[in-house]
Design an enzyme around this catalytic site. Sequence first.
Site, short mmCIF file in Angstrom:
data_model
loop_
_atom_site.label_atom_id
_atom_site.label_comp_id
_atom_site.label_asym_id
_atom_site.label_seq_id
_atom_site.Cartn_x
_atom_site.Cartn_y
_atom_site.Cartn_z
N ASN A 293 0.92 -1.21 0.01
CA ASN A 293 0.04 -0.12 -0.12
C ASN A 293 0.99 1.25 -0.21
OD1 ASN A 293 -1.79 1.97 0.45
ND2 ASN A 293 -2.25 1.26 2.70
N SER B 141 2.93 -1.16 10.67
CA SER B 141 4.33 -1.19 10.86
C SER B 141 4.92 -2.60 10.42
CB SER B 141 4.52 -0.79 12.25
OG SER B 141 4.23 0.63 12.71
N GLU C 246 -5.93 -3.97 10.94
CA GLU C 246 -4.75 -3.22 11.20
C GLU C 246 -5.08 -2.12 12.48
OE1 GLU C 246 -2.63 -2.03 7.36
OE2 GLU C 246 -4.36 -0.93 7.36
N LYS D 101 0.18 4.35 -0.41
CA LYS D 101 -0.55 5.47 0.30
C LYS D 101 -0.61 6.43 -0.95
CE LYS D 101 -0.36 3.51 4.65
NZ LYS D 101 -0.27 3.80 6.18
N GLY E 74 2.19 2.94 10.88
CA GLY E 74 3.01 4.13 10.83
C GLY E 74 3.93 4.50 12.06
N GLU F 100 -7.12 5.41 7.79
CA GLU F 100 -6.92 6.86 7.24
C GLU F 100 -7.98 7.43 6.81
OE1 GLU F 100 -3.07 5.99 5.41
OE2 GLU F 100 -2.35 5.71 7.03
N GLY G 19 2.45 -0.94 4.46
CA GLY G 19 2.42 0.58 4.05
C GLY G 19 3.88 1.05 3.94
N HIS H 20 -9.88 1.78 4.69
CA HIS H 20 -8.66 2.01 5.43
C HIS H 20 -8.76 2.91 6.78
CE1 HIS H 20 -4.62 3.24 6.23
NE2 HIS H 20 -4.32 2.01 5.80
P1 PGA Z 1 2.37 1.16 7.71
O1 PGA Z 1 0.83 1.19 7.04
O2 PGA Z 1 2.79 -0.28 7.45
O3 PGA Z 1 3.17 2.25 7.27
O4 PGA Z 1 2.17 1.16 9.28
C1 PGA Z 1 -0.11 0.21 7.01
C2 PGA Z 1 -1.17 0.62 6.17
O5 PGA Z 1 -1.72 1.97 6.59
O6 PGA Z 1 -1.73 -0.08 5.45
#
Ligand code: PGA
Length: 259
Positions: free
Chosen positions: A12, A219, A176, A14, A182, A102, A240, A100
Amino acid sequence: MKNEPKKLIIANWKMNPLTLREAQRIFDASCSAADGAKNIDLVIAPPFIYLSDLIQYCGEETFCAQDVCWEDPSKGGAYTGEVSATMLKKLGVEYCIVGHSERRQYLQETDVLIGKKLDATLKTGMTAILCVGEPLAIRKKGKAAVREYIKKQLAGSLKAIELKSYRADKLVIAYEPIWAIGTGVVPTVEDAGEVIDLIRTVLVTGYSVKQARILYGGSVNSKNIGKFLSHKGIDGALVGGASIDVKEISKLISVVANS
Ligand code: PGA
């Protein structure tokens, strides 16, 4: 290892990278790391603007959209700024992420809206990746609160959908925890595994869906991926930040390929 199902790795990206050239560089590195690995299904989820170019560049790979419009009028429609599931499907996109955290957080997407996006995606024959996960405040309340939260999120998005009318393997759930996205902070494999087992139970008992793949996300990196994928119930990862770092994604894929 031979008979084990493949691990699904969703990259992903983003809102990255800034240029198509850089997108091709990350794409090349990711695909060459996965080349020949029989135990990996690598799926690349770039921003919308790169999908068409990357598909033309290398249509053999599997692509994923990061979002989709909740409505899908067959002859187009008045939804400024949106992209329909049919458009994505026609382009050659096979997967789509919905819900997601976000988008739930910054765009106030609700379970009901996410359910519509899920339905629009599945209707085209694409595979939908539904994201669920609790915020830190809920995690702090303990495991029972987390279980309730996740069950509610699942029910909220799945209740209006005739899941029986779709192929069960077209549904993927990504667990998640929001506090892990993140942040570099991850749950223990046991804690993540417990929620994933719960999701599986809910899908089987509540919706008769037995073949959905369930991923962990938050993460994930080359150092912890092995640990997460060693859990029997975890079918893959939604990656991500690590997925846009060329060295890191190459390493992460090699770890999975050699496991
Ligand atoms: P991250 O994001 O691996 O940067 O924590 C994962 C995601 O939001 O899909």
